[in-house]
Enzyme design. Structure first.
Site, short mmCIF file in Angstrom:
data_model
loop_
_atom_site.label_atom_id
_atom_site.label_comp_id
_atom_site.label_asym_id
_atom_site.label_seq_id
_atom_site.Cartn_x
_atom_site.Cartn_y
_atom_site.Cartn_z
N HIS A 50 -7.14 -7.81 7.56
CA HIS A 50 -6.94 -7.00 8.77
C HIS A 50 -7.09 -7.83 10.04
CE1 HIS A 50 -6.46 -3.31 6.56
NE2 HIS A 50 -6.28 -2.65 7.68
N HIS A 103 0.86 -1.18 0.00
CA HIS A 103 0.00 0.00 0.00
C HIS A 103 0.90 1.24 0.00
CE1 HIS A 103 -3.64 2.24 1.99
NE2 HIS A 103 -3.06 2.95 1.04
N GLU A 162 -2.56 -1.69 -3.27
CA GLU A 162 -3.66 -1.14 -2.48
C GLU A 162 -3.51 0.36 -2.34
OE1 GLU A 162 -5.20 -1.47 2.19
OE2 GLU A 162 -3.75 -2.90 1.40
#
Length: 247
Positions: free
Chosen positions: A198, A44, A76
């Site tokens: 997550h 990310h 991401e």
């Protein structure tokens, strides 16, 4: 279908960036994970490059295409102009759009589809033309997948942070797991692939996979690196894959 592991190496880059040194190496640690059996790497790149840098993204895609055919890179980020340009340049296997503000520590909520309908339709069209698969980050709410399908997503990634956060409360954990499961089934009914991510660990993954065996991919960073500090990068790949039935 076995759920496959994508290792998020943002934390590796964050540790490296504490010093003006090339270690720990993002590509080097990614190689260890891939050699141990991970199906891909997730990164990310945030606007301030506080962990993953754009050079890391280019190095990773070069490494994957040269040395790991069949393994995937998931990129991401929030679809601003700079992120979109990077996606169009490197053409990752998967683009995960998240509704992050620039200063967020981590992605912690899904898309508001009503407020972002036009944005999402536009960026999804661009990314699909470039040949990448598109996933959208959604809250664990069974009303969300149909909205993701309506704007053109191929997959969703269910935010499993609320499930992972209740590790010390068994009753709440069951409630949060049920929300994730209901969202996954709603996505399947909408014709979408299902990813999750997550705060997933070897302890809470088995219950999730038992309820939703059709999850295609879990993207794990913080929990993976925390586990690897104890067991090592390669061994943690084995531990997470065993927990999700990939081994």
């Amino acid at each position: 279908m076995k759920t496959r592991l994508s290792v998020n190496v943002n934390a590796v880059a964050a540790l490296r960036n504490r010093r003006d040194l090339p270690w720990p190496s993002v590509t080097g640690m990614s190689r260890i994970a891939l050699d141990a059996g991970a199906k891909g790497i997730t990164v990310h790149p945030r606007p301030d490059e506080r962990h993953i840098r754009r050079k890391d993204v280019r190095d990773l895609v070069d490494m994957l295409r040269k040395d790991y055919p069949g393994k995937e890179l998931c990129l991401e980020g929030y679809p601003d102009n700079r992120f979109m340009a990077l996606c169009e340049e490197i053409k990752p296997d998967q683009v995960l759009f998240v509704p992050d503000l620039p200063g967020q520590t981590t992605s912690d909520h899904g898309w508001d589809f009503a407020a972002n309908d036009a944005l999402l339709r536009g960026v999804i069209e661009v990314i699909k033309r470039s040949g990448s698969r598109v996933s959208l980050f959604v809250d664990p709410d069974p009303a969300q997948p149909a909205k993701a399908a309506a704007v053109g997503a191929d997959r969703i990634e269910i935010y499993t942070g609320p499930y992972g956060a209740c590790h010390s409360d068994a009753d709440l954990e069951k409630t949060r797991l049920a929300e994730v499961v209901a969202t996954a089934h709603a996505a399947k009914e909408a014709g979408l692939g299902v990813n999750a991510g997550h705060d997933l660990t070897p302890d809470n993954l088995p219950a999730l996979i038992a309820e939703v065996p059709f999850i295609r991919e879990v993207s794990i960073g913080h929990g993976f690196v925390a586990d690897a500090l104890i067991h090592g990068f390669a061994k943690s790949v084995e531990r997470f894959q065993a927990a999700m039935g990939e081994r």
